[in-house]
Design a protein around this motif. Structure first.
Motif, mmCIF file in Angstrom:
data_model
loop_
_atom_site.group_PDB
_atom_site.id
_atom_site.type_symbol
_atom_site.label_atom_id
_atom_site.label_comp_id
_atom_site.label_asym_id
_atom_site.label_seq_id
_atom_site.Cartn_x
_atom_site.Cartn_y
_atom_site.Cartn_z
ATOM 1 N N HIS A 150 0.680 -1.165 -0.045
ATOM 2 C CA HIS A 150 -0.081 -0.016 -0.095
ATOM 3 C C HIS A 150 0.902 1.346 0.042
ATOM 4 N N ASP A 151 1.917 1.312 0.733
ATOM 5 C CA ASP A 151 2.792 2.399 0.811
ATOM 6 C C ASP A 151 3.581 2.592 -0.528
ATOM 7 N N LEU A 152 3.821 1.385 -1.112
ATOM 8 C CA LEU A 152 4.421 1.388 -2.482
ATOM 9 C C LEU A 152 3.454 2.140 -3.433
ATOM 10 N N MET A 153 2.402 2.034 -3.336
ATOM 11 C CA MET A 153 1.152 2.757 -4.299
ATOM 12 C C MET A 153 1.314 4.147 -4.095
ATOM 13 N N HIS A 154 1.211 4.580 -2.582
ATOM 14 C CA HIS A 154 1.536 6.031 -2.459
ATOM 15 C C HIS A 154 2.561 6.572 -3.112
ATOM 16 N N THR A 155 3.613 5.755 -3.331
ATOM 17 C CA THR A 155 4.981 6.173 -3.793
ATOM 18 C C THR A 155 4.945 6.429 -5.347
ATOM 19 N N LEU A 156 4.260 5.316 -5.822
ATOM 20 C CA LEU A 156 4.097 5.097 -7.291
ATOM 21 C C LEU A 156 3.074 6.239 -7.750
ATOM 22 N N LEU A 157 2.050 6.411 -7.120
ATOM 23 C CA LEU A 157 0.912 7.480 -7.508
ATOM 24 C C LEU A 157 1.420 8.695 -7.023
ATOM 25 N N GLY A 158 2.440 8.949 -6.348
ATOM 26 C CA GLY A 158 2.956 10.368 -5.985
ATOM 27 C C GLY A 158 1.844 10.997 -4.965
ATOM 28 N N MET A 159 1.046 10.253 -3.948
ATOM 29 C CA MET A 159 0.060 10.544 -3.324
ATOM 30 C C MET A 159 0.484 10.819 -1.566
ATOM 31 N N PRO A 160 0.356 11.726 -1.010
ATOM 32 C CA PRO A 160 0.714 11.873 0.444
ATOM 33 C C PRO A 160 -0.340 11.099 1.211
ATOM 34 N N THR A 161 -0.297 11.061 2.586
ATOM 35 C CA THR A 161 -1.172 10.300 3.628
ATOM 36 C C THR A 161 -2.213 11.120 4.002
ATOM 37 N N ASN A 162 -2.348 12.308 3.630
ATOM 38 C CA ASN A 162 -3.382 13.070 4.169
ATOM 39 C C ASN A 162 -4.972 12.533 3.256
ATOM 40 N N MET A 163 -5.995 12.913 4.020
ATOM 41 C CA MET A 163 -7.362 12.222 3.476
ATOM 42 C C MET A 163 -7.421 12.377 1.980
ATOM 43 N N LEU A 164 -7.056 13.237 1.431
ATOM 44 C CA LEU A 164 -7.100 13.205 -0.036
ATOM 45 C C LEU A 164 -6.423 12.439 -0.678
ATOM 46 N N GLY A 165 -5.029 12.265 -0.300
ATOM 47 C CA GLY A 165 -4.273 11.472 -1.103
ATOM 48 C C GLY A 165 -4.537 9.836 -0.825
ATOM 49 N N GLU A 166 -5.210 9.719 0.669
ATOM 50 C CA GLU A 166 -5.683 8.158 0.818
ATOM 51 C C GLU A 166 -6.982 8.071 0.085
ATOM 52 N N VAL A 167 -7.761 8.970 -0.204
ATOM 53 C CA VAL A 167 -8.838 8.809 -1.108
ATOM 54 C C VAL A 167 -8.456 8.445 -2.755
ATOM 55 N N VAL A 168 -7.798 9.074 -3.166
ATOM 56 C CA VAL A 168 -7.027 8.729 -4.481
ATOM 57 C C VAL A 168 -6.518 7.295 -4.562
#
Length: 249
Positions: A150-168
């Motif tokens: 899951h954290d690698l998805m954040h890395t690949l998608l360039g999304m932070p861990t705030n609510m907006l990033g988590e929703v994306v």
């Protein structure tokens, strides 16, 4: 029911042997269909009330993934890299990561950007809960692997861990995995966002996440531990993830 919820969040140190139980893996808690339904309902309410209750999100994923998990397992079995992952069962933990080596990799590489994401957001792969309510040892590994990447998805998608990033990320994962827990998070997560962020989400981020999720190959078929040196942009292109929109998160 209270006892099951306590076990679900790890509040009991011991699990008593009960007649008819058959433990399939060390953390497994056998449950009946009715118990799973009650756990799913209770964890859904708690997860919607507090999306950062990762323990409840985990329980929801396990108790509602009876159709999605076999489908993901089959995708892995029919892919060379995914099949190797199922056979070798790698896990992403601080004990299995050479953090010093990853920090020393070039900027832009998967390993360097993954460590940067962990440190910038003060998160750890060790916080991922082991599966408990999946009544199949191989499927339990599949959901464990999903949690670990899951954290690698954040890395690949360039999304932070705030609510907006988590929703994306949840929109992307919902399209990719079909897990009801991801669908629920994608659908109800935006209720806590401001009007400005809702507009950005609806007009730019969600369309991009859905297109990327549909276009990308299965995210569980990538042996990330053997791709640390690969540039993030190269891996995105290989998987089929479109470059993220340039928006303020």
């Amino acid at each position: 029911m209270r006892r099951l919820l306590l076990r679900a969040v790890g509040a009991e140190e011991e699990v008593e042997e009960e007649e008819g139980w058959h433990q399939l893996y060390p953390s497994h808690i056998p449950t009946s269909p009715l118990q799973k339904a009650l756990l799913a309902a209770g964890s859904a309410v708690m997860a919607l009330y507090d999306p950062y209750r990762h323990d409840m999100v985990a329980v929801l994923g396990e108790t509602t993934g009876c159709l999605a998990l076999p489908n993901l397992r089959d995708k892995m079995k029919h892919h060379p890299e995914g099949y190797r992952i199922l056979q070798e069962r790698p896990c992403i933990r601080l004990s299995t990561l050479d953090m010093s080596r990853l920090r020393g990799l070039p900027d832009g590489s998967l390993g360097r950007e993954y460590v940067r994401f962990l440190e910038d957001n003060k998160v750890s792969p060790d916080t991922r809960m082991p599966p408990k309510f999946v009544d199949d040892e191989e499927l339990a590994y599949v959901i464990q692997r999903y949690r670990e990447v899951h954290d690698l998805m954040h890395t690949l998608l360039g999304m932070p861990t705030n609510m907006l990033g988590e929703v994306v990320v949840k929109w992307f994962e919902a399209v990719q995995t079909g897990l009801p827990m991801c669908v629920l998070g994608a659908a109800f997560g935006p209720v806590r966002l401001s009007a400005r962020k809702l507009q950005v989400l609806a007009t730019e981020l969600v369309p991009w996440a859905i297109r990327s999720g549909l276009n990308a190959s299965c995210i569980l078929n990538v042996y990330y531990e053997q791709r640390w040196e690969q540039p993030v942009e190269s891996l995105r292109e290989e998987i089929g993830i479109f470059p993220p929109p340039a928006v303020r998160m």
